[in-house]
Design an enzyme around this catalytic site. Structure first.
Site, PDB file in Angstrom:
ATOM      1  N   ARG A   1      19.580 -38.748 -47.626  1.00 25.56           N
ATOM      2  CA  ARG A   1      20.255 -38.630 -49.081  1.00 25.56           C
ATOM      3  C   ARG A   1      20.906 -40.422 -49.031  1.00 25.56           C
ATOM      4  O   ARG A   1      20.990 -40.956 -48.197  1.00 25.56           O
ATOM      5  CB  ARG A   1      21.336 -37.762 -48.951  1.00 25.56           C
TER       6      ARG A   1
ATOM      7  N   TYR B   1      22.130 -25.544 -32.298  1.00 24.54           N
ATOM      8  CA  TYR B   1      22.720 -26.899 -32.078  1.00 24.54           C
ATOM      9  C   TYR B   1      22.794 -27.330 -30.502  1.00 24.54           C
ATOM     10  O   TYR B   1      22.444 -28.253 -30.239  1.00 24.54           O
ATOM     11  CB  TYR B   1      23.907 -26.879 -32.963  1.00 24.54           C
TER      12      TYR B   1
ATOM     13  N   LYS C   1      21.073 -30.270 -28.471  1.00 32.22           N
ATOM     14  CA  LYS C   1      21.715 -31.150 -27.776  1.00 32.22           C
ATOM     15  C   LYS C   1      21.648 -31.191 -26.500  1.00 32.22           C
ATOM     16  O   LYS C   1      21.502 -32.439 -25.939  1.00 32.22           O
ATOM     17  CB  LYS C   1      23.064 -31.205 -28.407  1.00 32.22           C
TER      18      LYS C   1
HETATM   19  N1  SER Z   1      31.380 -30.669 -34.634  1.00 32.70           N
HETATM   20  C1  SER Z   1      30.466 -30.227 -34.151  1.00 32.70           C
HETATM   21  C2  SER Z   1      30.132 -28.631 -34.835  1.00 32.70           C
HETATM   22  O1  SER Z   1      31.182 -28.202 -35.189  1.00 32.70           O
HETATM   23  C3  SER Z   1      30.417 -29.735 -32.690  1.00 32.70           C
HETATM   24  O2  SER Z   1      30.331 -30.987 -31.926  1.00 32.70           O
HETATM   25  O3  SER Z   1      28.875 -28.337 -35.177  1.00 32.70           O
END
Ligand code: SER
Length: 341
Positions: free
Chosen positions: A42, A158, A162
Protein backbone atom coordinates in the site's frame (compact mmCIF):
# COMPACT_ATOMS: atom_id res chain seq x y z
CA UNK A 1 15.71 12.18 1.59
CA UNK A 2 19.26 12.62 0.35
CA UNK A 3 20.77 14.68 -2.38
CA UNK A 4 24.15 12.95 -2.22
CA UNK A 5 24.69 11.03 -5.46
CA UNK A 6 25.81 7.61 -4.25
CA UNK A 7 25.28 6.77 -0.61
CA UNK A 8 27.27 3.65 0.30
CA UNK A 9 24.37 2.09 2.23
CA UNK A 10 21.39 1.33 0.01
CA UNK A 11 18.69 -0.07 2.25
CA UNK A 12 15.62 -1.90 1.02
CA UNK A 13 12.86 -1.31 3.58
CA UNK A 14 9.89 -3.66 3.18
CA UNK A 15 6.63 -3.02 5.02
CA UNK A 16 7.50 0.66 4.96
CA UNK A 17 3.86 1.67 5.46
CA UNK A 18 3.68 -0.09 8.83
CA UNK A 19 4.35 1.30 12.29
CA UNK A 20 8.01 0.34 12.54
CA UNK A 21 8.57 1.30 8.89
CA UNK A 22 7.54 4.88 9.61
CA UNK A 23 9.84 5.11 12.63
CA UNK A 24 12.84 3.62 10.86
CA UNK A 25 12.43 5.73 7.73
CA UNK A 26 12.34 8.85 9.92
CA UNK A 27 15.46 7.78 11.82
CA UNK A 28 17.43 7.02 8.65
CA UNK A 29 16.28 10.10 6.74
CA UNK A 30 19.04 12.40 7.94
CA UNK A 31 21.95 10.06 7.30
CA UNK A 32 23.67 11.25 4.11
CA UNK A 33 25.30 7.88 3.62
CA UNK A 34 22.00 6.01 3.46
CA UNK A 35 19.54 5.70 0.60
CA UNK A 36 16.20 4.20 1.62
CA UNK A 37 14.28 2.30 -1.02
CA UNK A 38 10.86 1.60 0.44
CA UNK A 39 8.57 -1.20 -0.63
CA UNK A 40 4.99 -1.84 0.40
CA UNK A 41 1.78 -3.20 -1.02
CA UNK A 42 0.00 0.00 0.00
CA UNK A 43 0.97 3.61 -0.33
CA UNK A 44 2.72 4.56 2.93
CA UNK A 45 1.19 8.03 2.72
CA UNK A 46 2.58 11.51 2.61
CA UNK A 47 4.12 11.47 6.08
CA UNK A 48 6.79 8.94 5.10
CA UNK A 49 7.52 10.15 1.56
CA UNK A 50 9.78 12.96 2.73
CA UNK A 51 11.90 10.43 4.62
CA UNK A 52 12.53 7.92 1.85
CA UNK A 53 14.43 8.15 -1.41
CA UNK A 54 12.30 5.89 -3.56
CA UNK A 55 9.03 4.05 -3.22
CA UNK A 56 8.04 0.91 -5.07
CA UNK A 57 4.58 -0.50 -4.54
CA UNK A 58 4.37 -4.25 -5.00
CA UNK A 59 4.36 -7.68 -3.44
CA UNK A 60 7.43 -9.12 -1.70
CA UNK A 61 6.27 -12.57 -2.79
CA UNK A 62 6.67 -11.54 -6.44
CA UNK A 63 10.14 -12.74 -7.29
CA UNK A 64 10.48 -10.67 -10.45
CA UNK A 65 9.46 -7.48 -8.65
CA UNK A 66 11.90 -7.97 -5.76
CA UNK A 67 14.72 -9.11 -8.02
CA UNK A 68 14.31 -6.03 -10.21
CA UNK A 69 14.47 -3.62 -7.26
CA UNK A 70 17.38 -5.33 -5.51
CA UNK A 71 19.42 -5.44 -8.71
CA UNK A 72 18.48 -1.97 -9.94
CA UNK A 73 19.52 -0.31 -6.68
CA UNK A 74 22.45 -2.63 -5.89
CA UNK A 75 20.95 -3.08 -2.44
CA UNK A 76 23.52 -3.50 0.35
CA UNK A 77 21.08 -4.03 3.25
CA UNK A 78 17.55 -5.29 3.67
CA UNK A 79 15.34 -4.38 6.58
CA UNK A 80 12.40 -6.68 6.16
CA UNK A 81 9.36 -5.53 8.11
CA UNK A 82 6.48 -6.71 5.93
CA UNK A 83 4.41 -9.30 7.81
CA UNK A 84 0.89 -10.26 8.81
CA UNK A 85 0.74 -10.01 12.61
CA UNK A 86 -0.66 -12.65 14.92
CA UNK A 87 -4.38 -11.83 15.07
CA UNK A 88 -4.65 -11.05 11.37
CA UNK A 89 -2.69 -14.20 10.55
CA UNK A 90 -5.18 -16.41 12.43
CA UNK A 91 -7.93 -15.21 10.08
CA UNK A 92 -5.94 -15.99 6.93
CA UNK A 93 -3.28 -18.51 7.99
CA UNK A 94 -2.34 -19.69 4.49
CA UNK A 95 -1.97 -16.11 3.28
CA UNK A 96 0.08 -15.34 6.40
CA UNK A 97 2.42 -18.20 5.59
CA UNK A 98 2.81 -16.86 2.07
CA UNK A 99 3.71 -13.35 3.24
CA UNK A 100 5.64 -14.20 6.38
CA UNK A 101 7.57 -17.25 5.17
CA UNK A 102 7.55 -17.25 1.36
CA UNK A 103 8.13 -13.49 1.31
CA UNK A 104 11.11 -13.79 3.66
CA UNK A 105 12.52 -16.73 1.73
CA UNK A 106 12.16 -14.79 -1.53
CA UNK A 107 14.10 -11.85 -0.10
CA UNK A 108 16.81 -14.03 1.44
CA UNK A 109 17.28 -15.93 -1.79
CA UNK A 110 17.49 -12.77 -3.90
CA UNK A 111 19.80 -11.13 -1.35
CA UNK A 112 22.10 -14.18 -1.53
CA UNK A 113 22.16 -13.99 -5.32
CA UNK A 114 22.88 -10.26 -5.15
CA UNK A 115 25.71 -10.89 -2.66
CA UNK A 116 27.23 -13.49 -4.94
CA UNK A 117 27.01 -11.36 -8.09
CA UNK A 118 28.62 -8.32 -6.44
CA UNK A 119 31.03 -10.26 -4.24
CA UNK A 120 29.89 -8.63 -1.01
CA UNK A 121 27.78 -9.76 1.89
CA UNK A 122 24.24 -8.33 2.10
CA UNK A 123 23.04 -7.40 5.57
CA UNK A 124 19.57 -8.70 6.34
CA UNK A 125 17.62 -7.59 9.40
CA UNK A 126 14.15 -8.79 10.31
CA UNK A 127 12.04 -8.50 13.45
CA UNK A 128 10.89 -11.69 15.11
CA UNK A 129 8.44 -11.73 17.99
CA UNK A 130 7.55 -13.01 21.45
CA UNK A 131 4.96 -15.03 19.51
CA UNK A 132 7.70 -17.62 18.87
CA UNK A 133 7.22 -18.69 22.48
CA UNK A 134 4.50 -21.08 23.53
CA UNK A 135 4.43 -21.38 27.30
CA UNK A 136 2.23 -23.99 28.95
CA UNK A 137 -0.18 -22.64 31.61
CA UNK A 138 2.24 -23.98 34.26
CA UNK A 139 5.21 -22.20 32.68
CA UNK A 140 3.21 -18.97 32.33
CA UNK A 141 2.18 -19.20 35.99
CA UNK A 142 5.85 -19.24 37.03
CA UNK A 143 6.26 -15.72 35.60
CA UNK A 144 9.66 -14.10 35.21
CA UNK A 145 12.06 -13.85 32.31
CA UNK A 146 12.24 -16.49 29.61
CA UNK A 147 15.52 -17.18 27.78
CA UNK A 148 16.17 -17.15 24.04
CA UNK A 149 15.99 -20.92 23.58
CA UNK A 150 13.30 -21.80 26.10
CA UNK A 151 9.65 -22.73 25.48
CA UNK A 152 9.82 -22.35 21.69
CA UNK A 153 6.45 -23.97 20.95
CA UNK A 154 4.43 -21.31 19.11
CA UNK A 155 0.67 -21.82 18.95
CA UNK A 156 -0.04 -19.23 16.26
CA UNK A 157 0.66 -19.20 12.52
CA UNK A 158 2.54 -15.92 13.01
CA UNK A 159 4.71 -17.36 15.80
CA UNK A 160 5.46 -20.50 13.78
CA UNK A 161 6.34 -18.36 10.75
CA UNK A 162 8.67 -16.15 12.76
CA UNK A 163 10.42 -19.06 14.47
CA UNK A 164 11.04 -20.70 11.09
CA UNK A 165 12.31 -17.42 9.61
CA UNK A 166 14.78 -17.12 12.48
CA UNK A 167 16.08 -20.57 11.50
CA UNK A 168 16.06 -19.78 7.79
CA UNK A 169 18.02 -16.58 8.41
CA UNK A 170 20.50 -18.46 10.58
CA UNK A 171 20.98 -20.92 7.71
CA UNK A 172 21.66 -18.19 5.13
CA UNK A 173 23.77 -16.22 7.59
CA UNK A 174 25.90 -19.01 9.03
CA UNK A 175 25.57 -22.29 7.15
CA UNK A 176 24.63 -21.58 3.54
CA UNK A 177 25.70 -24.39 1.16
CA UNK A 178 28.06 -25.67 3.81
CA UNK A 179 29.01 -28.74 1.78
CA UNK A 180 30.07 -27.00 -1.39
CA UNK A 181 30.98 -23.41 -0.62
CA UNK A 182 34.36 -22.32 0.70
CA UNK A 183 33.59 -18.57 0.92
CA UNK A 184 31.76 -16.74 3.71
CA UNK A 185 27.95 -17.03 3.80
CA UNK A 186 26.30 -14.42 1.54
CA UNK A 187 24.05 -12.91 4.19
CA UNK A 188 24.82 -11.14 7.45
CA UNK A 189 21.58 -12.07 9.20
CA UNK A 190 20.41 -10.19 12.31
CA UNK A 191 17.10 -10.59 14.04
CA UNK A 192 15.44 -8.83 16.97
CA UNK A 193 12.78 -10.72 18.83
CA UNK A 194 10.39 -7.90 19.68
CA UNK A 195 7.97 -7.63 22.59
CA UNK A 196 4.72 -5.63 22.25
CA UNK A 197 5.70 -2.29 20.72
CA UNK A 198 4.01 0.94 21.81
CA UNK A 199 3.77 3.77 19.28
CA UNK A 200 2.09 7.08 19.96
CA UNK A 201 2.07 8.30 16.37
CA UNK A 202 0.32 5.36 14.73
CA UNK A 203 -2.46 2.96 15.74
CA UNK A 204 -1.67 -0.73 15.52
CA UNK A 205 -3.70 -3.22 13.54
CA UNK A 206 -3.72 -6.98 13.36
CA UNK A 207 -1.60 -7.73 16.43
CA UNK A 208 -2.57 -9.51 19.63
CA UNK A 209 -0.46 -7.20 21.75
CA UNK A 210 -2.67 -4.35 20.47
CA UNK A 211 -4.59 -4.17 23.78
CA UNK A 212 -2.13 -1.75 25.36
CA UNK A 213 -1.60 0.54 22.35
CA UNK A 214 -5.38 0.58 21.81
CA UNK A 215 -5.88 1.53 25.47
CA UNK A 216 -3.37 4.37 25.13
CA UNK A 217 -5.07 5.77 22.02
CA UNK A 218 -8.50 5.44 23.68
CA UNK A 219 -7.22 7.33 26.74
CA UNK A 220 -5.83 10.17 24.65
CA UNK A 221 -8.92 10.50 22.47
CA UNK A 222 -11.32 10.40 25.43
CA UNK A 223 -12.95 7.11 24.38
CA UNK A 224 -13.88 4.25 26.73
CA UNK A 225 -11.88 1.09 26.04
CA UNK A 226 -13.10 -2.50 26.03
CA UNK A 227 -9.98 -4.59 26.56
CA UNK A 228 -9.92 -8.02 24.88
CA UNK A 229 -7.75 -9.65 27.56
CA UNK A 230 -8.02 -9.79 31.37
CA UNK A 231 -6.48 -7.08 33.56
CA UNK A 232 -3.77 -9.44 34.83
CA UNK A 233 -2.51 -10.32 31.31
CA UNK A 234 1.19 -9.54 31.28
CA UNK A 235 3.78 -9.46 28.51
CA UNK A 236 7.00 -7.50 27.88
CA UNK A 237 6.93 -4.12 26.08
CA UNK A 238 9.06 -1.45 24.52
CA UNK A 239 8.27 1.90 22.93
CA UNK A 240 8.65 2.64 19.23
CA UNK A 241 11.66 4.99 19.71
CA UNK A 242 13.39 2.21 21.65
CA UNK A 243 12.49 -0.31 18.95
CA UNK A 244 13.88 1.91 16.21
CA UNK A 245 17.01 2.66 18.23
CA UNK A 246 17.62 -1.04 18.96
CA UNK A 247 17.10 -1.97 15.29
CA UNK A 248 19.63 0.67 14.20
CA UNK A 249 22.07 -0.39 16.91
CA UNK A 250 21.88 -4.01 15.80
CA UNK A 251 22.16 -3.00 12.15
CA UNK A 252 25.25 -0.93 12.84
CA UNK A 253 27.07 -3.30 15.21
CA UNK A 254 30.34 -4.48 13.58
CA UNK A 255 29.61 -8.13 14.01
CA UNK A 256 27.31 -10.07 16.26
CA UNK A 257 27.83 -13.36 18.03
CA UNK A 258 24.25 -14.55 17.62
CA UNK A 259 21.70 -14.26 14.84
CA UNK A 260 18.74 -13.61 17.17
CA UNK A 261 18.41 -11.35 20.20
CA UNK A 262 15.58 -10.67 22.63
CA UNK A 263 14.86 -7.05 23.46
CA UNK A 264 12.29 -5.46 25.80
CA UNK A 265 12.18 -2.60 28.26
CA UNK A 266 9.60 -3.47 30.87
CA UNK A 267 6.99 -6.04 31.71
CA UNK A 268 3.46 -4.83 32.51
CA UNK A 269 -0.07 -6.16 32.71
CA UNK A 270 -3.08 -4.52 31.08
CA UNK A 271 -4.32 -3.47 34.54
CA UNK A 272 -0.97 -1.91 35.46
CA UNK A 273 -0.97 0.09 32.24
CA UNK A 274 -4.53 1.23 32.95
CA UNK A 275 -3.52 2.43 36.44
CA UNK A 276 -0.42 4.22 35.15
CA UNK A 277 -2.40 5.84 32.30
CA UNK A 278 -5.02 7.12 34.77
CA UNK A 279 -2.34 9.31 36.37
CA UNK A 280 -2.33 11.23 33.05
CA UNK A 281 -5.87 10.63 31.79
CA UNK A 282 -8.04 10.35 34.95
CA UNK A 283 -11.27 9.97 32.95
CA UNK A 284 -10.08 6.81 31.19
CA UNK A 285 -12.64 4.01 31.45
CA UNK A 286 -11.54 0.45 30.78
CA UNK A 287 -13.70 -2.64 30.90
CA UNK A 288 -12.28 -6.13 30.49
CA UNK A 289 -14.17 -8.42 28.11
CA UNK A 290 -11.69 -11.15 27.24
CA UNK A 291 -11.83 -12.63 23.77
CA UNK A 292 -11.30 -16.33 24.32
CA UNK A 293 -9.04 -16.93 21.32
CA UNK A 294 -6.87 -13.84 21.63
CA UNK A 295 -6.56 -14.31 25.40
CA UNK A 296 -5.39 -17.88 24.85
CA UNK A 297 -2.74 -16.69 22.39
CA UNK A 298 -1.32 -14.00 24.68
CA UNK A 299 -1.35 -16.45 27.54
CA UNK A 300 1.34 -18.50 25.79
CA UNK A 301 3.66 -15.47 25.60
CA UNK A 302 6.13 -14.85 28.42
CA UNK A 303 5.66 -12.24 31.16
CA UNK A 304 9.16 -11.02 30.33
CA UNK A 305 12.27 -11.99 28.35
CA UNK A 306 15.97 -12.16 29.13
CA UNK A 307 17.74 -9.39 27.18
CA UNK A 308 21.23 -9.91 28.62
CA UNK A 309 22.68 -11.24 25.32
CA UNK A 310 21.81 -7.99 23.55
CA UNK A 311 23.19 -5.90 26.43
CA UNK A 312 26.46 -7.84 26.38
CA UNK A 313 26.98 -8.17 22.62
CA UNK A 314 25.96 -4.82 21.14
CA UNK A 315 25.22 -2.53 24.03
CA UNK A 316 21.43 -2.69 24.05
CA UNK A 317 20.09 -0.59 26.93
CA UNK A 318 16.47 -0.79 27.98
CA UNK A 319 15.71 2.89 28.40
CA UNK A 320 12.37 3.29 30.17
CA UNK A 321 10.15 1.80 32.84
CA UNK A 322 6.39 1.90 32.16
CA UNK A 323 6.04 5.18 34.09
CA UNK A 324 9.03 6.78 32.36
CA UNK A 325 7.85 5.62 28.94
CA UNK A 326 4.49 7.29 29.59
CA UNK A 327 6.02 10.52 30.89
CA UNK A 328 8.91 10.89 28.49
CA UNK A 329 7.34 9.71 25.27
CA UNK A 330 3.87 8.20 25.10
CA UNK A 331 1.73 10.81 26.85
CA UNK A 332 3.27 13.93 25.29
CA UNK A 333 3.40 12.34 21.82
CA UNK A 334 -0.12 10.95 21.92
CA UNK A 335 -1.49 14.27 23.23
CA UNK A 336 0.19 16.08 20.33
CA UNK A 337 -1.22 13.52 17.95
CA UNK A 338 -4.82 14.05 19.08
CA UNK A 339 -4.45 17.83 19.42
CA UNK A 340 -3.55 17.98 15.74
CA UNK A 341 -6.42 15.79 14.49
N1 SER B 1 2.91 -7.43 18.20
C1 SER B 1 2.86 -8.78 17.70
C2 SER B 1 1.48 -9.25 17.59
O1 SER B 1 0.69 -8.90 18.43
C3 SER B 1 3.59 -9.69 18.63
O2 SER B 1 4.94 -9.48 18.48
O3 SER B 1 1.18 -10.00 16.71
Amino acid sequence: MHLMSSPSRRILLTGAAGEIGHGLARALADDPDVKVIAVDLRDPGKSIRKDIDELHMGDICDRGFVDHIVTMHEITEIVHLAALLSTRAEHVPEKAHEVNVDGTFNLLRIAAEQAQSFGRVVKFTVPSSIAVYGLSPQEKALGGKVGLDECLRPVTMYGANKLYCEALGRYYGRHYRSLTSDGPPPIDFRCLRLPGVLAAETKPTGGTSDFVPEMIHAAASGQPYECFVTADTRIPWMTMPECVEATLQLLQADSVAQCVYNVASFSASAGEVEAALKAHFPDLQVTYVPHEGRQAMVHTWPDDVDVSDAVRDWGYTPRWTLQQALEDYIVPAVRRQYAST
